[in-house]
Design a protein around this motif. Structure first.
Motif, mmCIF file in Angstrom:
data_model
loop_
_atom_site.group_PDB
_atom_site.id
_atom_site.type_symbol
_atom_site.label_atom_id
_atom_site.label_comp_id
_atom_site.label_asym_id
_atom_site.label_seq_id
_atom_site.Cartn_x
_atom_site.Cartn_y
_atom_site.Cartn_z
ATOM 1 N N ASN A 28 -53.446 69.725 37.470
ATOM 2 C CA ASN A 28 -53.673 69.385 38.874
ATOM 3 C C ASN A 28 -55.104 69.667 39.308
ATOM 4 N N THR B 60 -48.538 73.918 40.244
ATOM 5 C CA THR B 60 -49.048 74.578 39.044
ATOM 6 C C THR B 60 -47.890 75.069 38.174
ATOM 7 N N ASN C 131 -55.135 76.689 43.255
ATOM 8 C CA ASN C 131 -54.153 76.442 42.193
ATOM 9 C C ASN C 131 -54.122 77.568 41.157
ATOM 10 N N ASP D 168 -49.978 71.551 35.308
ATOM 11 C CA ASP D 168 -48.962 71.351 36.334
ATOM 12 C C ASP D 168 -47.587 71.249 35.690
#
Length: 596
Positions: free
Chosen positions: A506, A540, A404, A464
Motif C-alpha cells: 500500500n 497493512t 501505514n 497489504d
C-alpha cells in the motif's frame, strides 16, 4: 513427435469440433493425446474421442509393429479420453486395464462392465513395472473428476498429467501456450484450485523432465514456467496487473460510459485495459481475463428488476470457479430505478477476499455531469497505484505513507551493486516526526544487513492484506546471497535506484541511514525518509493477519518436536537447542513451540 526412445505419441487432432464440451470455442481444434510406452511389457496411456477410433488404433498398430499391448492405463474417464476403452479391449482382449477404483465404477456406467477379470486397481503410492520402466501412480481426485490419477515414469522422468497442463488447440496449429492453456484451465479446472495445489505439492517431490498431458503439446522446455502459471491459477493469485471491464449495453449508453472509463484508465497509466462486450465476446475468454488481471469492472443495466442476462451468466461463471483476491468496481444503468449494482454485489458476496471500489458509477439512462464525474473518480481510484508507480505522476513526498507503519510485515529492498535483494521484516517503526526518522531492525545473519551497512540506503515496502504466501516464500525463505529474489518480477525503481514491489503493497518509503545501534544479534538502522509514495488504501498486513489468514498450517501430523511459529519449519527432536536459528526465517528459539 519425439518424446523419449521408448515413449511414442499416438494421439489425434480434431478439426471437426467447434465447441469443446459443448461451450468452449476452439477455432484451432483440439488434440486428444495418447501415448505408448515400449518395454518388456507395453503400456498404452489413455484412449481418444469416439470420432477417431480407427485413426487412433492405426497409430497404435504402427508403433507396436506386430507386438501386443500388455496394459491400458486409464487416467481419466471423461469421454474425450476414455470413449475407446471398449473398442480397444475388443481388439486386444488379453490386455489388462490399469486404473483407479472409481474409474472402474464409471466403466460399468459407460460400457456395461468393469472388466473385473482383466484389471489392476491402483491408487496413491502404487507402482507397475514394465521392465526398465516403472510407472508410479499419484491420486489426483477432482482434477477435475473424482477418479483421476496421474502417472510418473521413473526411468524417463515423464509425468503423464491427465487433463493437467492441457490446452485448447490441435497440435498442428501454432499458437501461444499461455493464452489457450489459461482459457482451458479457468474454464474446465478452475473450480478445483485446492485440489490442483495438492497435486502440485506432490509433483514438487518428483524430478520431472517432460510433461505429457491429454490435451495440447508435450512440454519439455522451461517447465518452471508452466508450473509457475499453474501455481498462480490454482491459488487464484493475480497473474498480470491491469483492469478488465466486462459490460452489457442495450442502447449504447452503458457502452459510452465504459469507453470513457477505459480511456481515463489508459491516460492514468494503467498497464493493461481489457474490454469485453459480454453479448458478443467469447465468454470463456472474458472469464479467463477476469482471473488473470488484478481488477474487474462490471457494468450493466437494470433489467426486469434484475440484471441483463449476459452479465448474470458471466458472474455465475466467476462464482462457480471461486473468483477471489481481486478488486471489483461496479457501474449500473437504469432509467427509473437502477439496482444493478446491488444485485451484482449480492451475487458476489460468497467470493472470498474481494475489495470493492469506494466509487459506484450510477447512470440514469445516459451519462450526465454527475455520472461522468463518477467515472473520472472511479478511474482515479483504480489507477492510484499505477500513478504512484510512475515517476511523472507520483507524489514522492506523500508522508501519509508513514501512517501505514504499525506492527506489520514489510519487504526491505536493497541492492549489493550486482543485483536487487529483499527480505521480510516485522521491525519497522517511526521514532521521530521532526525530522521524520524511521528505525529498521534486521538480524545480522541476513545478507541484507551486510548490504545496508555497505550502501546506507534501503526501501521499506508496506505489505497489504492481499499479499499471498508466495511473497513470504520468495523474500523470507531464501538467502539473497545465493538466490535472485526478483527473478521473474517486474522491476520498478524509486529515485534512489532501489526496487520497490509492483503489487501487494500500500506504500513504500526510501530511507537513508543516519546512524546505527548495535543490538547484539540484530542491528538497528536509524534512517531519514528521502521518498514516500502511497500506492493504495488497502490495509497493512499485520503479523496477526498473516498468522491467521496467510501462513499455511504446518503439517505436524505424525511428527514429534517443535514448530517455528513464523514460517512453519519443523525441528524434530525431544529438546529444542537454545541456540537454534530457523533455517527458513532466521528466528530463534523464542519463536518455536512444541508440536501437539
Amino acid at each position: 513427435m519425439f518424446i523419449t526412445n521408448d515413449i511414442r505419441y499416438v494421439g489425434v487432432n480434431d478439426h471437426q469440433v467447434d465447441l469443446f464440451e459443448g461451450q468452449y470455442r476452439v477455432p484451432g481444434g483440439m488434440a486428444y493425446n495418447s501415448y505408448v510406452i515400449l518395454d518388456e511389457k507395453i503400456a498404452i496411456m489413455d484412449t481418444v474421442d469416439k470420432n477417431f477410433t480407427h485413426e487412433w488404433l492405426d497409430n497404435i498398430q504402427a508403433v507396436l509393429n506386430g507386438r501386443k499391448p500388455d496394459y491400458l492405463v486409464v487416467q481419466h474417464m471423461e469421454p474425450d479420453h476414455a470413449a475407446n476403452v471398449g473398442n480397444f479391449m475388443k481388439l486386444y482382449p488379453r490386455t489388462t486395464i490399469v486404473s483407479s477404483a472409481k474409474a472402474f465404477n464409471m466403466m460399468t456406467a459407460f460400457f456395461g462392465t468393469d472388466y473385473a477379470d482383466r484389471r489392476i486397481v491402483v491408487g496413491e503410492g502404487d507402482s507397475l513395472s514394465l521392465g526398465k520402466h516403472t510407472l508410479a501412480f499419484v491420486a489426483a481426485p477432482m482434477v477435475h473428476w473424482p477418479e483421476v490419477i496421474v502417472t510418473y515414469d521413473v526411468l524417463d522422468k515423464v509425468l503423464f498429467s491427465a487433463d493437467g497442463f492441457g490446452k485448447f488447440g490441435a497440435l498442428d496449429v501454432e499458437e501461444p501456450w499461455d493464452d489457450e492453456a489459461r482459457r482451458y484451465y479457468i474454464g474446465i479446472v478452475g473450480k478445483y484450485g485446492a485440489q490442483v495445489q495438492a497435486l502440485l505439492k506432490k509433483a514438487a517431490t518428483l524430478d520431472i523432465q517432460t510433461i505429457c498431458p491429454l490435451h495440447g503439446p508435450v512440454l519439455k522446455e522451461d517447465l518452471g514456467h508452466y508450473l509457475h502459471l499453474y501455481d498462480l491459477w490454482s491459488s487464484y493469485t493475480v497473474e498480470t496487473e491491469g483492469v478488465v471491464i466486462a459490460y452489457t449495453s442495450i442502447y449504447g449508453n452503458t457502452r459510452a460510459a465504459v469507453e470513457k472509463l477505459a480511456e481515463a484508465l489508459r491516460a492514468n497509466g494503467c498497464p493493461k485495459v481489457i474490454v469485453h462486450d459480454l453479448a458478443r465476446c467469447d465468454m470463456a475468454q472474458a472469464v479467463a481475463d477476469a482471473f488473470r488481471y488484478s481488477k474487474l469492472v462490471l457494468a450493466t443495466t437494470t433489467y426486469n428488476a434484475d440484471i441483463f442476462p449476459f452479465m448474470k451468466e458471466f458472474i455465475h461463471h466467476l462464482t462457480e470457479r471461486n473468483f477471489r483476491n481481486r478488486t471489483v468496481a461496479l457501474m449500473e444503468n437504469g432509467s427509473w430505478a437502477p439496482l444493478a449494482a446491488k444485485v451484482m454485489k449480492k451475487m458476489l458476496e460468497e467470493c472470498k477476499n474481494l475489495t470493492f471500489a469506494d466509487t459506484t458509477v450510477r447512470i440514469v439512462s445516459a451519462l450526465n455531469e454527475t455520472s461522468s464525474k463518477q467515472v473520472e473518480t472511479l478511474a482515479g481510484e483504480l489507477s492510484k497505484e499505477y500513478l504512484a508507480q510512475q515517476d511523472a505522476t507520483a507524489d514522492k513526498n506523500d508522508l501519509t505513507a508513514l501512517f501505514n507503519i504499525g506492527y506489520g510485515l514489510y519487504v526491505v529492498t536493497t541492492n549489493d551493486g550486482a543485483r536487487d535483494n529483499g527480505l521480510i521484516v516485522n521491525t519497522v517503526s517511526q521514532v521521530t516526526n521532526t525530522p521524520n526518522r524511521i528505525a529498521v531492525t534486521i538480524n545480522k545473519q541476513n545478507y541484507s544487513f551486510h548490504t545496508i551497512q555497505k550502501t546506507g540506503v534501503l526501501n521499506v515496502n508496506c505489505l497489504d492484506v492481499s499479499a499471498p504466501f508466495s511473497v513470504f516464500q520468495r523474500f523470507g525463505f531464501q538467502s539473497g546471497r545465493t538466490a535472485d529474489k526478483f527473478e521473474g518480477l517486474e522491476i520498478l525503481r524509486s529515485d534512489n535506484g532501489l526496487a520497490f514491489l509492483p503489487r501487494y503493497i500500500n506504500s513504500f518509503m526510501s530511507l537513508k541511514v543516519e546512524s546505527f545501534v548495535d543490538m547484539d544479534t540484530h542491528g538497528m538502522f536509524i534512517c531519514t525518509v528521502t521518498e514516500a509514495r502511497v500506492m493504495s488504501d488497502a490495509d497493512t498486513m499485520t503479523y496477526t493477519y498473516y498468522q491467521k489468514n496467510v501462513k499455511p498450517k504446518p503439517e505436524t501430523e505424525g511428527k514429534h518436536g517443535f514448530v517455528c511459529k513464523v514460517c512453519g519449519w519443523i525441528y524434530e527432536g525431544d529438546e529444542l537447542p537454545d541456540d537454534i536459528i530457523c533455517p527458513l526465517c532466521k528466528h530463534g528459539a523464542a519463536d518455536f513451540e512444541p508440536i501437539g
